[in-house]
Write a protein that holds these residues in place. Structure first.
Motif, PDB file in Angstrom:
ATOM      1  N   GLU A   1       0.745  -0.844  -0.052  1.00  0.00           N
ATOM      2  CA  GLU A   1      -0.350   0.235  -0.135  1.00  0.00           C
ATOM      3  C   GLU A   1       0.490   1.727   0.090  1.00  0.00           C
ATOM      4  OE1 GLU A   1      -3.133   0.092   3.623  1.00  0.00           O
ATOM      5  OE2 GLU A   1      -3.970  -1.804   2.489  1.00  0.00           O
ATOM      6  N   GLN A   2       1.779   1.568   0.623  1.00  0.00           N
ATOM      7  CA  GLN A   2       2.584   2.488   1.406  1.00  0.00           C
ATOM      8  C   GLN A   2       3.599   2.591  -0.563  1.00  0.00           C
ATOM      9  OE1 GLN A   2       6.000   1.851   3.764  1.00  0.00           O
ATOM     10  NE2 GLN A   2       6.095   4.387   4.130  1.00  0.00           N
ATOM     11  N   ASN A   3       3.907   1.380  -0.828  1.00  0.00           N
ATOM     12  CA  ASN A   3       5.212   1.303  -2.177  1.00  0.00           C
ATOM     13  C   ASN A   3       4.218   0.483  -3.137  1.00  0.00           C
ATOM     14  OD1 ASN A   3       7.033   1.486  -4.206  1.00  0.00           O
ATOM     15  ND2 ASN A   3       8.130   0.522  -3.032  1.00  0.00           N
ATOM     16  N   PRO A   4       2.921   0.927  -4.000  1.00  0.00           N
ATOM     17  CA  PRO A   4       2.746   0.522  -5.280  1.00  0.00           C
ATOM     18  C   PRO A   4       3.656  -0.595  -5.850  1.00  0.00           C
ATOM     19  CG  PRO A   4       1.797   1.749  -5.107  1.00  0.00           C
ATOM     20  CD  PRO A   4       3.018   2.443  -4.280  1.00  0.00           C
ATOM     21  N   ARG A   5       5.325  -0.300  -5.825  1.00  0.00           N
ATOM     22  CA  ARG A   5       5.602  -0.845  -7.058  1.00  0.00           C
ATOM     23  C   ARG A   5       6.148  -2.284  -5.747  1.00  0.00           C
ATOM     24  NH1 ARG A   5       8.727   4.447 -10.142  1.00  0.00           N
ATOM     25  NH2 ARG A   5       7.246   4.075 -11.296  1.00  0.00           N
ATOM     26  N   ALA A   6       6.172  -2.569  -4.948  1.00  0.00           N
ATOM     27  CA  ALA A   6       6.522  -3.255  -4.328  1.00  0.00           C
ATOM     28  C   ALA A   6       5.859  -4.981  -4.455  1.00  0.00           C
ATOM     29  CB  ALA A   6       6.600  -3.473  -2.614  1.00  0.00           C
ATOM     30  N   GLN A   7       4.722  -5.378  -4.911  1.00  0.00           N
ATOM     31  CA  GLN A   7       3.935  -5.895  -5.617  1.00  0.00           C
ATOM     32  C   GLN A   7       4.346  -7.355  -5.972  1.00  0.00           C
ATOM     33  OE1 GLN A   7       0.448  -4.139  -6.958  1.00  0.00           O
ATOM     34  NE2 GLN A   7      -0.559  -3.124  -5.378  1.00  0.00           N
ATOM     35  N   SER A   8       5.539  -6.795  -6.715  1.00  0.00           N
ATOM     36  CA  SER A   8       6.029  -8.094  -7.696  1.00  0.00           C
ATOM     37  C   SER A   8       7.420  -8.935  -6.515  1.00  0.00           C
ATOM     38  CB  SER A   8       6.394  -8.165  -9.031  1.00  0.00           C
ATOM     39  OG  SER A   8       7.345  -6.899  -9.088  1.00  0.00           O
ATOM     40  N   ALA A   9       7.557  -8.016  -5.936  1.00  0.00           N
ATOM     41  CA  ALA A   9       9.329  -8.444  -5.374  1.00  0.00           C
ATOM     42  C   ALA A   9       9.419  -9.661  -5.043  1.00  0.00           C
ATOM     43  CB  ALA A   9       9.760  -7.559  -3.949  1.00  0.00           C
ATOM     44  N   ARG A  10      10.359 -10.228  -4.720  1.00  0.00           N
ATOM     45  CA  ARG A  10       9.751 -12.041  -3.761  1.00  0.00           C
ATOM     46  C   ARG A  10      11.698 -12.534  -3.356  1.00  0.00           C
ATOM     47  NH1 ARG A  10       5.813 -11.558  -4.972  1.00  0.00           N
ATOM     48  NH2 ARG A  10       4.096 -12.551  -6.310  1.00  0.00           N
ATOM     49  N   LEU A  11      11.534 -12.222  -2.303  1.00  0.00           N
ATOM     50  CA  LEU A  11      12.581 -12.341  -1.921  1.00  0.00           C
ATOM     51  C   LEU A  11      13.274 -14.338  -1.209  1.00  0.00           C
ATOM     52  CD1 LEU A  11      14.593 -10.622   1.483  1.00  0.00           C
ATOM     53  CD2 LEU A  11      13.877 -13.177   1.206  1.00  0.00           C
ATOM     54  N   ARG A  12      14.323 -14.226  -1.918  1.00  0.00           N
ATOM     55  CA  ARG A  12      14.610 -15.598  -1.405  1.00  0.00           C
ATOM     56  C   ARG A  12      16.786 -15.875  -1.240  1.00  0.00           C
ATOM     57  NH1 ARG A  12      11.716 -19.615  -4.906  1.00  0.00           N
ATOM     58  NH2 ARG A  12      10.771 -18.369  -6.393  1.00  0.00           N
ATOM     59  N   ALA A  13      16.852 -16.447   0.257  1.00  0.00           N
ATOM     60  CA  ALA A  13      17.695 -16.676   1.512  1.00  0.00           C
ATOM     61  C   ALA A  13      18.160 -18.087   1.253  1.00  0.00           C
ATOM     62  CB  ALA A  13      17.305 -16.089   1.996  1.00  0.00           C
ATOM     63  N   ALA A  14      19.874 -17.763   0.677  1.00  0.00           N
ATOM     64  CA  ALA A  14      20.709 -19.055   1.675  1.00  0.00           C
ATOM     65  C   ALA A  14      21.818 -18.913   1.768  1.00  0.00           C
ATOM     66  CB  ALA A  14      20.531 -19.499   0.505  1.00  0.00           C
ATOM     67  N   GLU A  15      22.133 -19.884   2.957  1.00  0.00           N
ATOM     68  CA  GLU A  15      23.173 -19.526   3.221  1.00  0.00           C
ATOM     69  C   GLU A  15      24.455 -20.819   3.040  1.00  0.00           C
ATOM     70  OE1 GLU A  15      22.900 -19.685   7.803  1.00  0.00           O
ATOM     71  OE2 GLU A  15      23.275 -21.612   7.938  1.00  0.00           O
ATOM     72  N   ARG A  16      25.568 -20.665   3.013  1.00  0.00           N
ATOM     73  CA  ARG A  16      26.914 -21.379   2.782  1.00  0.00           C
ATOM     74  C   ARG A  16      27.047 -22.109   3.797  1.00  0.00           C
ATOM     75  NH1 ARG A  16      30.921 -23.429  -0.006  1.00  0.00           N
ATOM     76  NH2 ARG A  16      32.224 -22.153  -0.751  1.00  0.00           N
ATOM     77  N   LEU A  17      27.246 -23.723   3.990  1.00  0.00           N
ATOM     78  CA  LEU A  17      27.845 -24.348   4.193  1.00  0.00           C
ATOM     79  C   LEU A  17      28.636 -25.043   3.958  1.00  0.00           C
ATOM     80  CD1 LEU A  17      24.983 -27.148   2.452  1.00  0.00           C
ATOM     81  CD2 LEU A  17      24.604 -26.550   4.833  1.00  0.00           C
ATOM     82  N   PRO A  18      29.560 -25.796   5.229  1.00  0.00           N
ATOM     83  CA  PRO A  18      31.323 -25.654   5.500  1.00  0.00           C
ATOM     84  C   PRO A  18      31.685 -27.019   4.234  1.00  0.00           C
ATOM     85  CG  PRO A  18      30.269 -26.052   7.607  1.00  0.00           C
ATOM     86  CD  PRO A  18      28.716 -26.260   6.452  1.00  0.00           C
ATOM     87  N   THR A  19      32.116 -26.922   3.371  1.00  0.00           N
ATOM     88  CA  THR A  19      32.857 -27.660   2.958  1.00  0.00           C
ATOM     89  C   THR A  19      33.755 -28.882   2.745  1.00  0.00           C
ATOM     90  OG1 THR A  19      34.889 -26.369   2.112  1.00  0.00           O
ATOM     91  CG2 THR A  19      32.876 -25.696   0.739  1.00  0.00           C
ATOM     92  N   GLU A  20      34.132 -29.996   2.315  1.00  0.00           N
ATOM     93  CA  GLU A  20      35.548 -30.430   3.444  1.00  0.00           C
ATOM     94  C   GLU A  20      36.774 -29.801   3.197  1.00  0.00           C
ATOM     95  OE1 GLU A  20      36.000 -33.661  -0.676  1.00  0.00           O
ATOM     96  OE2 GLU A  20      33.837 -34.376  -0.093  1.00  0.00           O
ATOM     97  N   LYS A  21      36.184 -28.771   2.436  1.00  0.00           N
ATOM     98  CA  LYS A  21      38.046 -28.034   2.525  1.00  0.00           C
ATOM     99  C   LYS A  21      38.362 -27.362   3.579  1.00  0.00           C
ATOM    100  CE  LYS A  21      40.816 -24.331   0.384  1.00  0.00           C
ATOM    101  NZ  LYS A  21      40.610 -23.349  -0.495  1.00  0.00           N
ATOM    102  N   ASP A  22      37.036 -26.822   4.324  1.00  0.00           N
ATOM    103  CA  ASP A  22      36.575 -25.957   5.511  1.00  0.00           C
ATOM    104  C   ASP A  22      37.197 -26.942   6.629  1.00  0.00           C
ATOM    105  OD1 ASP A  22      36.081 -23.516   4.274  1.00  0.00           O
ATOM    106  OD2 ASP A  22      34.563 -24.104   3.687  1.00  0.00           O
ATOM    107  N   ALA A  23      36.469 -28.437   6.360  1.00  0.00           N
ATOM    108  CA  ALA A  23      36.450 -29.143   7.626  1.00  0.00           C
ATOM    109  C   ALA A  23      37.947 -29.202   8.010  1.00  0.00           C
ATOM    110  CB  ALA A  23      35.712 -30.294   7.075  1.00  0.00           C
ATOM    111  N   ALA A  24      39.112 -29.472   6.589  1.00  0.00           N
ATOM    112  CA  ALA A  24      40.477 -29.712   7.059  1.00  0.00           C
ATOM    113  C   ALA A  24      41.055 -28.669   7.877  1.00  0.00           C
ATOM    114  CB  ALA A  24      41.434 -30.341   5.949  1.00  0.00           C
ATOM    115  N   GLN A  25      40.797 -27.966   7.752  1.00  0.00           N
ATOM    116  CA  GLN A  25      41.256 -26.787   8.599  1.00  0.00           C
ATOM    117  C   GLN A  25      40.824 -26.315   9.615  1.00  0.00           C
ATOM    118  OE1 GLN A  25      40.485 -23.396   5.570  1.00  0.00           O
ATOM    119  NE2 GLN A  25      41.124 -23.769   3.985  1.00  0.00           N
TER     120      GLN A  25
END
Length: 312
Positions: A288-312
């Protein structure tokens, strides 16, 4: 004042750490960036935008935050930018795709058909071809593919034919010229056809190579994130959202290397955990405040530890 879309949600999903290093790939007027910078103490924010006017506005808005630096760069170059700054890993990346209200509302930029202006459409007016020059050089077949792929335009061949003919005749220099060409291709439609909006959108995306830049920025972000770091992307167009969804999905699945005979040589574990199985959308109050927001879609993701990270 430009209103950042899904600002509360973006900062919440980014989970800003006071000492973290963050990148806002598409700073715009600095609305999201200011929210991130306000959470930082010893951390750092690198804010990018290819639009020189947006960069000036973001610098003004972020002047109170010494932990923030604003650079005029394409978000597709984020990896190169961070290498130049000596940064090898980050804690979060934010991308707000598409065109901003301040760009749409300025007739001189040529993004909108609401008022006549030069047919430019470039995010960075100093780089690449204007929309007028682009339409002079493209074939009818290529333009029809652009209209279908980036704008879901049904009568793409009819519209592409008229646009290209008029462009090559030097009759396509303003946004009013482009609107007239689209209307000429659809004489059976009363009023302004919906294809005017979608064709403008498709041509803008092509001129700025927006989908390529989104892909390059997100791939770089996924690789640069530290374990536990987060990537948040906001889309306003189904094509943008599809790119984000598919990149997150693929990075959240095991990846296989194959022998020439088809046998699996090696399996790499997932590198991302998708945090939003369905996209986050704006509240009714925000729309209602910002009609141009109507089509917005947000997606989020998180980085997982890798084998290299585990070795360190």
């Amino acid at each position: 004042m430009h209103l950042p879309v899904l600002a509360d949600e973006a900062v919440s999903w980014l989970r800003v750490k006071p000492e973290g290093v963050y990148v806002d790939c598409t700073a715009g007027a600095g609305g999201h960036a200011a929210r991130v910078a306000a959470e930082l103490t010893t951390g750092q924010l690198i804010a990018l935008d290819r639009d020189p006017k947006a960069v000036r506005m973001a610098r003004e808005r972020l002047a109170a935050y010494p932990q923030a630096v604003v650079l005029q760069r394409n978000h597709g170059e984020v990896r190169a930018v961070l290498t130049e700054l000596g940064i090898s890993t980050i804690d979060g990346l934010l991308l707000d795709a598409g065109v901003s209200s301040m760009q749409l509302d300025d007739p001189a930029r040529g993004f909108s058909f609401q008022e006549s202006g030069p047919l430019d459409m470039r995010m960075d007016p100093s780089q690449g071809e204007s929309a007028s020059d682009y339409l002079k050089s493209i074939s009818e077949t290529e333009l029809a593919n652009v209209l279908r792929s980036y704008g879901d335009v049904g009568p793409a061949k009819r519209i592409a034919s008229v646009i290209v003919q008029r462009a090559r005749a030097g009759q396509l220099t303003t946004t009013a010229d482009l609107q007239e060409a689209i209307c000429q291709a659809l004489p059976f439609v009363r009023g302004v056809p919906k294809e005017v909006r979608t064709a403008f959108q498709a041509i803008r995306i092509a001129v700025n190579r927006e989908f390529e830049a989104i892909t390059e920025a997100l791939r770089a972000g996924i690789n640069l994130l530290r374990p536990g770091g987060r990537i948040v992307a906001i889309a306003f167009h189904s094509g943008e959202d599809r790119i984000i969804k598919n990149l997150f999905r693929d990075a959240s699945r095991p990846q296989h290397e194959f022998e020439p005979d088809g046998r699996v040589r090696r399996t790499h574990p997932p590198v991302l955990r998708v945090l939003t199985p369905t996209p986050v959308t704006p509240s009714e109050a925000e729309c209602e405040q910002n009609p141009r927001a109507q089509s917005a879609r947000l997606r989020a993701a998180e980085r997982l530890p890798t084998e290299k990270d585990a070795a360190q």
